[in-house]
Design a protein around this motif. Structure first.
Motif, PDB file in Angstrom:
ATOM      1  N   SER A  92      -2.877  -2.143   3.997  1.00  0.00           N
ATOM      2  CA  SER A  92      -1.432  -2.149   4.208  1.00  0.00           C
ATOM      3  C   SER A  92      -1.080  -1.220   5.356  1.00  0.00           C
ATOM      4  O   SER A  92      -1.821  -0.272   5.671  1.00  0.00           O
ATOM      5  CB  SER A  92      -0.676  -1.780   2.931  1.00  0.00           C
ATOM      6  OG  SER A  92      -0.779  -0.419   2.670  1.00  0.00           O
ATOM      7  N   GLU A 117      -1.449  -0.042 -13.800  1.00  0.00           N
ATOM      8  CA  GLU A 117      -1.215  -1.482 -13.727  1.00  0.00           C
ATOM      9  C   GLU A 117      -2.438  -2.222 -14.257  1.00  0.00           C
ATOM     10  O   GLU A 117      -3.138  -2.907 -13.513  1.00  0.00           O
ATOM     11  CB  GLU A 117      -0.815  -1.941 -12.314  1.00  0.00           C
ATOM     12  CG  GLU A 117      -1.597  -1.343 -11.156  1.00  0.00           C
ATOM     13  CD  GLU A 117      -1.031  -1.744  -9.794  1.00  0.00           C
ATOM     14  OE1 GLU A 117       0.018  -2.408  -9.733  1.00  0.00           O
ATOM     15  OE2 GLU A 117      -1.659  -1.392  -8.781  1.00  0.00           O
ATOM     16  N   LYS A 146       6.687  -2.790   6.034  1.00  0.00           N
ATOM     17  CA  LYS A 146       5.360  -2.870   5.425  1.00  0.00           C
ATOM     18  C   LYS A 146       4.722  -4.226   5.741  1.00  0.00           C
ATOM     19  O   LYS A 146       5.339  -5.271   5.540  1.00  0.00           O
ATOM     20  CB  LYS A 146       5.480  -2.713   3.906  1.00  0.00           C
ATOM     21  CG  LYS A 146       4.141  -2.697   3.164  1.00  0.00           C
ATOM     22  CD  LYS A 146       4.344  -2.575   1.647  1.00  0.00           C
ATOM     23  CE  LYS A 146       3.024  -2.441   0.907  1.00  0.00           C
ATOM     24  NZ  LYS A 146       2.552  -1.053   0.829  1.00  0.00           N
TER      25      LYS A 146
END
Ligand code: ATP
Ligand code: ZN
Ligand code: MG
Length: 304
Positions: free
Chosen positions: A243, A151, A225
């Motif tokens: 996370s 990414e 999440k």
């Protein structure tokens, strides 16, 4: 100084990050690495109470395990595979000739047995499954790995090779959801201690394609999440620095992780984005660690 100077430019100018010519691929200075090491000691101070089993895997994992994980179904756009030259003399000649004329010399590279690790916990599940049933008290593991995600970005908080520190819990639904809540509380407390502004929000993974949109909605609707967000490049759009993921019994079923009584294990993992946390500290307190607030320096163990 130009007010528009981006955080990335300030990091390059101060030498904290080192430009390699590829977006999201950076060298780190000794001072940057030291911040990460000190923050990890803070993580240890919280997690060390719990008796987690520490394991460290390299940043590449067994390709067969990667295939079993289903990563290519959910996140094909992020994966990175390791390919190598496997030919003989004639193939080598062709390779060099191809490079000579700036051709695509990589197209004849062959897949190896190694794939770049996409998240620190991926090599863990097959490792634990191989041991047989989990102990009665469940399983708790402490992991850290460089991870790869394709990414590329000019946002210094979105790197292609970055480190994730994780704790992974395996057990009953109650056990692993309590573990996740404990770390959500600890995460908020830790970030406050180092002077960072945080918000907690429900989140989803970037599942690929049209079918992926449904998976993302489902993940959100079920609160599977959460992310702890901290301003790094923007106060209006804070960055996920931790996370907290509850996999229900999906990984337990996929990998054959079973409790002592034979039930399929539930699993959860909490991840610290180590570069993102360091970057949040530099963005908040400045590029010069010597001028950081005394209380923050103290928590991180800097001598005054
Ligand atoms: P984002 O939504 O920003 O892409 P994510 O949901 O993909 O993050 P996770 O898959 O939960 O992140 O990974 C765990 C942690 O790893 C994140 O909370 C974050 O701190 C860190 N992380 C994820 N992707 C990157 C990246 N490209 N560069 C640096 N750190 C990252
Ligand atoms: Zn994980
Ligand atoms: Mg992501």
């Amino acid at each position: 100084m130009d007010m528009q100077t981006s955080l990335l430019d300030r990091l390059f100018d101060s030498g904290l990050l080192i430009d390699t010519g590829v977006e999201g691929l950076y060298g780190r200075s000794g001072a940057f690495e030291d911040v990460i090491a000190r923050f990890e000691r803070l993580i240890d101070a919280y997690g060390g109470r719990d008796g987690a089993e520490a394991m460290r895997f390299p940043p590449g994992m067994n390709r067969a395990h990667f295939e079993t994980s289903g990563y290519m179904k959910s996140f094909p756009q992020l994966a990175g595979t390791v390919h190598s030259f496997c030919g003989g003399d004639a193939d080598h000649m062709n390779l060099l000739q191809c490079m000579e004329v700036n051709g695509d010399w990589t197209k004849d590279q062959k897949a190896t047995d190694i794939v770049l690790t996409p998240a620190a916990c991926y090599p863990l599940y097959p490792t634990i499954a191989k041991r047989g049933r989990l102990p009665a008290k469940g399983g708790l593991y402490d992991l850290q790995s460089y991870c790869f995600r394709h990414e590329p970005s000019n946002d210094p908080a979105r790197q292609q090779l970055f480190r994730m520190r994780e704790y992974v819990c395996m057990g009953t639904q109650e056990h692993v959801t309590e573990f996740r809540q404990t770390w959500m509380d600890r995460g908020l407390e830790m970030m406050a201690k180092v002077g960072l502004d945080v918000t907690m929000d429900v989140a989803n993974d970037p599942f690929f394609g049209r079918a992926g949109r449904m998976m993302a909605n489902n993940q959100r609707d079920q609160n599977l999440k959460f992310e702890l967000l901290i301003p790094v490049t923007s106060a209006a759009k804070p960055t996920a620095c931790m996370s907290f993921n509850y996999h229900q019994d999906a990984f337990g079923a996929k990998w054959g992780l079973n409790l002592e009584n034979g039930d399929v294990a539930h699993t959860a993992c909490v991840g610290f984005g180590l570069e993102r946390i360091a970057l949040a500290l530099f963005a908040r307190h400045g590029m010069d660690i010597a001028t950081w607030p005394a209380d923050v320096r103290k928590v991180l163990g800097y001598q005054d």
